[in-house]
Design a protein around this motif. Structure first.
Motif, PDB file in Angstrom:
ATOM      1  N   LYS A  99       0.640  -1.185   0.045  1.00 43.86           N
ATOM      2  CA  LYS A  99       0.067   0.000   0.046  1.00 43.86           C
ATOM      3  C   LYS A  99       0.783   1.427  -0.162  1.00 43.86           C
ATOM      4  O   LYS A  99       0.356   2.212   0.245  1.00 43.86           O
ATOM      5  CB  LYS A  99      -1.044   0.316   1.330  1.00 43.86           C
ATOM      6  CG  LYS A  99      -1.873  -1.020   1.308  1.00 43.86           C
ATOM      7  CD  LYS A  99      -2.846  -1.027  -0.061  1.00 43.86           C
ATOM      8  CE  LYS A  99      -3.970  -1.939   0.041  1.00 43.86           C
ATOM      9  NZ  LYS A  99      -4.795  -2.073  -1.021  1.00 43.86           N
ATOM     10  N   ASN A 100       1.951   1.227  -0.165  1.00 43.84           N
ATOM     11  CA  ASN A 100       2.923   2.590  -0.400  1.00 43.84           C
ATOM     12  C   ASN A 100       3.349   2.508  -1.699  1.00 43.84           C
ATOM     13  O   ASN A 100       3.190   1.779  -2.677  1.00 43.84           O
ATOM     14  CB  ASN A 100       4.353   1.960   0.502  1.00 43.84           C
ATOM     15  CG  ASN A 100       3.816   2.169   1.842  1.00 43.84           C
ATOM     16  OD1 ASN A 100       4.790   1.872   2.762  1.00 43.84           O
ATOM     17  ND2 ASN A 100       2.871   2.884   2.231  1.00 43.84           N
ATOM     18  N   HIS A 101       4.176   3.845  -2.131  1.00 37.69           N
ATOM     19  CA  HIS A 101       4.428   4.240  -3.547  1.00 37.69           C
ATOM     20  C   HIS A 101       5.470   5.041  -3.275  1.00 37.69           C
ATOM     21  O   HIS A 101       6.028   5.147  -2.354  1.00 37.69           O
ATOM     22  CB  HIS A 101       3.056   4.942  -4.145  1.00 37.69           C
ATOM     23  CG  HIS A 101       2.541   6.045  -3.048  1.00 37.69           C
ATOM     24  ND1 HIS A 101       2.867   7.097  -2.836  1.00 37.69           N
ATOM     25  CD2 HIS A 101       1.481   5.927  -2.181  1.00 37.69           C
ATOM     26  CE1 HIS A 101       2.277   7.670  -1.962  1.00 37.69           C
ATOM     27  NE2 HIS A 101       1.267   7.230  -1.775  1.00 37.69           N
ATOM     28  N   PHE A 102       5.828   5.728  -4.345  1.00 40.84           N
ATOM     29  CA  PHE A 102       7.156   6.541  -4.543  1.00 40.84           C
ATOM     30  C   PHE A 102       7.128   7.591  -3.628  1.00 40.84           C
ATOM     31  O   PHE A 102       8.285   7.917  -2.786  1.00 40.84           O
ATOM     32  CB  PHE A 102       7.287   7.153  -5.890  1.00 40.84           C
ATOM     33  CG  PHE A 102       8.342   8.021  -6.063  1.00 40.84           C
ATOM     34  CD1 PHE A 102       9.770   7.889  -5.849  1.00 40.84           C
ATOM     35  CD2 PHE A 102       7.968   9.559  -6.469  1.00 40.84           C
ATOM     36  CE1 PHE A 102      10.726   8.872  -6.262  1.00 40.84           C
ATOM     37  CE2 PHE A 102       8.764  10.308  -6.561  1.00 40.84           C
ATOM     38  CZ  PHE A 102      10.325  10.255  -6.300  1.00 40.84           C
ATOM     39  N   GLU A 103       6.088   8.326  -3.317  1.00 39.03           N
ATOM     40  CA  GLU A 103       6.060   9.433  -2.342  1.00 39.03           C
ATOM     41  C   GLU A 103       5.882   9.068  -0.889  1.00 39.03           C
ATOM     42  O   GLU A 103       5.425   9.917   0.028  1.00 39.03           O
ATOM     43  CB  GLU A 103       5.194  10.454  -2.738  1.00 39.03           C
ATOM     44  CG  GLU A 103       5.503  11.068  -4.164  1.00 39.03           C
ATOM     45  CD  GLU A 103       4.733  12.439  -4.772  1.00 39.03           C
ATOM     46  OE1 GLU A 103       3.406  11.880  -4.669  1.00 39.03           O
ATOM     47  OE2 GLU A 103       5.035  13.290  -5.488  1.00 39.03           O
ATOM     48  N   SER A 104       5.632   7.803  -0.497  1.00 37.38           N
ATOM     49  CA  SER A 104       5.338   7.453   0.758  1.00 37.38           C
ATOM     50  C   SER A 104       6.226   7.938   1.917  1.00 37.38           C
ATOM     51  O   SER A 104       7.538   7.888   1.375  1.00 37.38           O
ATOM     52  CB  SER A 104       5.044   6.033   0.919  1.00 37.38           C
ATOM     53  OG  SER A 104       3.803   5.511   0.186  1.00 37.38           O
ATOM     54  N   PRO A 105       5.933   7.927   3.045  1.00 33.61           N
ATOM     55  CA  PRO A 105       6.906   8.549   4.010  1.00 33.61           C
ATOM     56  C   PRO A 105       8.145   7.572   4.234  1.00 33.61           C
ATOM     57  O   PRO A 105       9.134   7.954   4.487  1.00 33.61           O
ATOM     58  CB  PRO A 105       6.141   8.373   5.527  1.00 33.61           C
ATOM     59  CG  PRO A 105       4.631   8.689   5.027  1.00 33.61           C
ATOM     60  CD  PRO A 105       4.537   7.882   3.572  1.00 33.61           C
ATOM     61  N   VAL A 106       8.144   6.234   4.081  1.00 35.26           N
ATOM     62  CA  VAL A 106       9.022   5.464   4.208  1.00 35.26           C
ATOM     63  C   VAL A 106      10.050   5.742   3.115  1.00 35.26           C
ATOM     64  O   VAL A 106      11.469   5.611   3.610  1.00 35.26           O
ATOM     65  CB  VAL A 106       8.722   3.671   4.123  1.00 35.26           C
ATOM     66  CG1 VAL A 106       8.039   3.715   2.715  1.00 35.26           C
ATOM     67  CG2 VAL A 106       9.958   2.851   4.299  1.00 35.26           C
ATOM     68  N   ASN A 107       9.717   5.969   2.309  1.00 34.62           N
ATOM     69  CA  ASN A 107      10.795   6.425   0.926  1.00 34.62           C
ATOM     70  C   ASN A 107      11.239   7.869   1.308  1.00 34.62           C
ATOM     71  O   ASN A 107      12.527   8.004   1.342  1.00 34.62           O
ATOM     72  CB  ASN A 107      10.256   6.325  -0.463  1.00 34.62           C
ATOM     73  CG  ASN A 107       9.911   5.016  -0.997  1.00 34.62           C
ATOM     74  OD1 ASN A 107      10.400   4.117  -0.575  1.00 34.62           O
ATOM     75  ND2 ASN A 107       8.988   4.811  -1.667  1.00 34.62           N
ATOM     76  N   ASP A 108      10.470   8.799   1.711  1.00 33.14           N
ATOM     77  CA  ASP A 108      10.942  10.142   1.882  1.00 33.14           C
ATOM     78  C   ASP A 108      11.941  10.352   2.955  1.00 33.14           C
ATOM     79  O   ASP A 108      12.843  10.872   2.971  1.00 33.14           O
ATOM     80  CB  ASP A 108       9.570  11.070   2.187  1.00 33.14           C
ATOM     81  CG  ASP A 108      10.008  12.460   1.965  1.00 33.14           C
ATOM     82  OD1 ASP A 108      10.568  12.995   1.244  1.00 33.14           O
ATOM     83  OD2 ASP A 108       9.659  12.989   3.262  1.00 33.14           O
ATOM     84  N   VAL A 109      11.479   9.937   4.201  1.00 33.99           N
ATOM     85  CA  VAL A 109      12.306  10.046   5.352  1.00 33.99           C
ATOM     86  C   VAL A 109      13.911   9.274   5.426  1.00 33.99           C
ATOM     87  O   VAL A 109      14.914   9.961   5.725  1.00 33.99           O
ATOM     88  CB  VAL A 109      11.773   9.483   6.592  1.00 33.99           C
ATOM     89  CG1 VAL A 109      10.353  10.276   6.978  1.00 33.99           C
ATOM     90  CG2 VAL A 109      11.448   7.851   6.747  1.00 33.99           C
ATOM     91  N   ILE A 110      13.903   7.941   4.453  1.00 32.47           N
ATOM     92  CA  ILE A 110      15.367   7.384   4.455  1.00 32.47           C
ATOM     93  C   ILE A 110      15.984   8.339   3.461  1.00 32.47           C
ATOM     94  O   ILE A 110      17.136   8.609   3.585  1.00 32.47           O
ATOM     95  CB  ILE A 110      14.851   6.028   3.893  1.00 32.47           C
ATOM     96  CG1 ILE A 110      14.313   5.084   5.195  1.00 32.47           C
ATOM     97  CG2 ILE A 110      16.304   5.274   3.761  1.00 32.47           C
ATOM     98  CD1 ILE A 110      13.980   3.710   4.898  1.00 32.47           C
ATOM     99  N   LYS A 111      15.319   8.552   2.105  1.00 31.55           N
ATOM    100  CA  LYS A 111      16.083   9.158   1.120  1.00 31.55           C
ATOM    101  C   LYS A 111      16.475  10.575   1.571  1.00 31.55           C
ATOM    102  O   LYS A 111      17.690  10.992   1.295  1.00 31.55           O
ATOM    103  CB  LYS A 111      15.111   9.356  -0.120  1.00 31.55           C
ATOM    104  CG  LYS A 111      15.794   9.923  -1.240  1.00 31.55           C
ATOM    105  CD  LYS A 111      15.722  11.658  -1.123  1.00 31.55           C
ATOM    106  CE  LYS A 111      14.086  11.977  -1.280  1.00 31.55           C
ATOM    107  NZ  LYS A 111      13.963  13.534  -1.373  1.00 31.55           N
ATOM    108  N   SER A 112      15.775  11.292   2.230  1.00 32.92           N
ATOM    109  CA  SER A 112      16.069  12.456   2.825  1.00 32.92           C
ATOM    110  C   SER A 112      17.163  12.745   3.739  1.00 32.92           C
ATOM    111  O   SER A 112      18.117  13.456   3.747  1.00 32.92           O
ATOM    112  CB  SER A 112      14.678  13.470   3.545  1.00 32.92           C
ATOM    113  OG  SER A 112      13.721  13.699   2.518  1.00 32.92           O
ATOM    114  N   ALA A 113      17.466  11.642   4.746  1.00 31.87           N
ATOM    115  CA  ALA A 113      18.390  11.474   5.538  1.00 31.87           C
ATOM    116  C   ALA A 113      19.429  10.976   5.098  1.00 31.87           C
ATOM    117  O   ALA A 113      20.666  11.619   5.342  1.00 31.87           O
ATOM    118  CB  ALA A 113      18.033  10.483   6.901  1.00 31.87           C
TER     119      ALA A 113
END
Length: 329
Positions: A99-113
């Motif tokens: 149920k996740n996708h490219f802009e989901s929090p899991v991707n965003d927080v890891i990528k940003s950090a």
């Protein structure tokens, strides 16, 4: 009715609650948009089979930190010009779950950090055309999706002579099992895999062919945050970390579905990329750790980049109930 909360996976800011009746098992879950949905597990059919067209790769580099560049297989020979990809640098591949996708929090927080504190290449994998289907469909696709991602990395290796020994794959929940299948598809050439609370529902301990296990990379680290419910309650790596015992997490309250604790795996990992102060102790059990019987044992840092490859076995640690979560020494 009897409530079971360990049968179905929940990912990233949603809640899931399977309910068992005499006839069938139903899943009630809340989407990222806040909608309540119901899924009949026993009568769920495979809605689609994964193909290469269901998987998209977004590239981020030190010169392209904010907007990922979508890359197709046919563009690999131009990847340096298109993205600034540097074959000399380490590469982090991030894989989301159900149920996740490219802009989901899991991707965003890891990528940003990762991109803000490490000079590395980052590839965010989007397999949402399949992960957005029912759980049975998504779970049954992990081998195919892993194989497609593995083949993509092998083509990248062939095109750019990019050594897979400089690649780390991190996956959350179902994404952790996909990461394992990527490693298997590349014959264990991947340097290391970090499994973030690998999904438990419908996976078995004996069958390692469709899930993460220590043979999938040169080194496998696993972080457990919701064992026995949404996460898989067994050791699955060369080293397994159990923050706060690995089942529930402080600050999550009652957390009936386990959603908060399940999501903490990627939150902890993202924080570890910024300032890795998650100090853990080698210990035989949570009970021994809580009784201060392991304070003189070897220590290791959970997560981080690169990971501590000298660690082996089970490591335990406590965290704060709110950010920053790491307690340090």
């Amino acid at each position: 009715m009897k409530i079971f909360i360990s049968l179905v996976l929940f990912l990233a800011f949603s809640t899931a609650l399977p309910v068992d009746t005499d006839e069938s098992e139903y899943l009630l879950y809340e989407t990222e948009e806040g909608r309540i949905e119901v899924e009949d597990l026993n009568n769920s059919t495979i809605e689609a089979y994964a193909t290469e067209n269901d998987i998209t790769f977004y590239f981020f580099t030190s010169t392209n930190k904010d907007l990922g560049v979508e890359i197709k297989e046919s563009q690999l020979h131009d990847i340096i010009k298109l993205t600034g990809f540097d074959v000399r640098k380490q590469t982090l591949v991030i894989i989301h779950g159900w149920k996740n996708h490219f802009e989901s929090p899991v991707n965003d927080v890891i990528k940003s950090a990762a991109i803000s504190h490490h000079d590395i290449n980052i590839i965010v994998v989007d397999w949402s055309p399949i992960s957005g289907k029912n759980y049975v469909t998504a779970k049954n696709a992990v081998v195919r999706v892993g194989n497609y991602i593995g083949n993509f990395l092998l083509r990248l290796k062939a095109e750019l002579h990019k050594s897979l020994s400089r690649v780390t794959i991190v996956g959350h929940s179902l994404g952790a099992h996909i990461a394992g299948n990527v490693g298997a598809a590349t014959n264990g050439l991947i340097d290391n895999i970090v499994g973030l609370d690998p999904a438990g529902p419908l996976f078995s301990e004996r069958n390692t062919d469709n899930r993460l296990d220590p043979t999938d990379a040169k080194f496998v680290q696993v972080i457990h945050t919701n064992d026995g419910r949404l996460g898989f309650g067994i050791n699955m790596g060369d080293v397994d970390f159990y923050p706060n015992g690995g089942r529930s997490q402080p600050g999550c309250g009652l957390d009936v579905t386990g959603s908060c604790a399940h999501s903490r795996a990627y939150t902890y990992y993202a924080e570890s990329l910024v300032n890795n102060e998650f100090i853990a102790y080698l210990c035989e059990s949570e009970r021994d750790f809580n009784r201060d019987r392991c304070t003189t044992n070897s220590k290791s840092r959970m997560g981080g980049f690169p990971v501590d490859k000298k660690a082996s076995g089970e490591y335990y640690l406590n965290t704060n109930s709110r950010p920053p979560y790491a307690l340090g020494d």
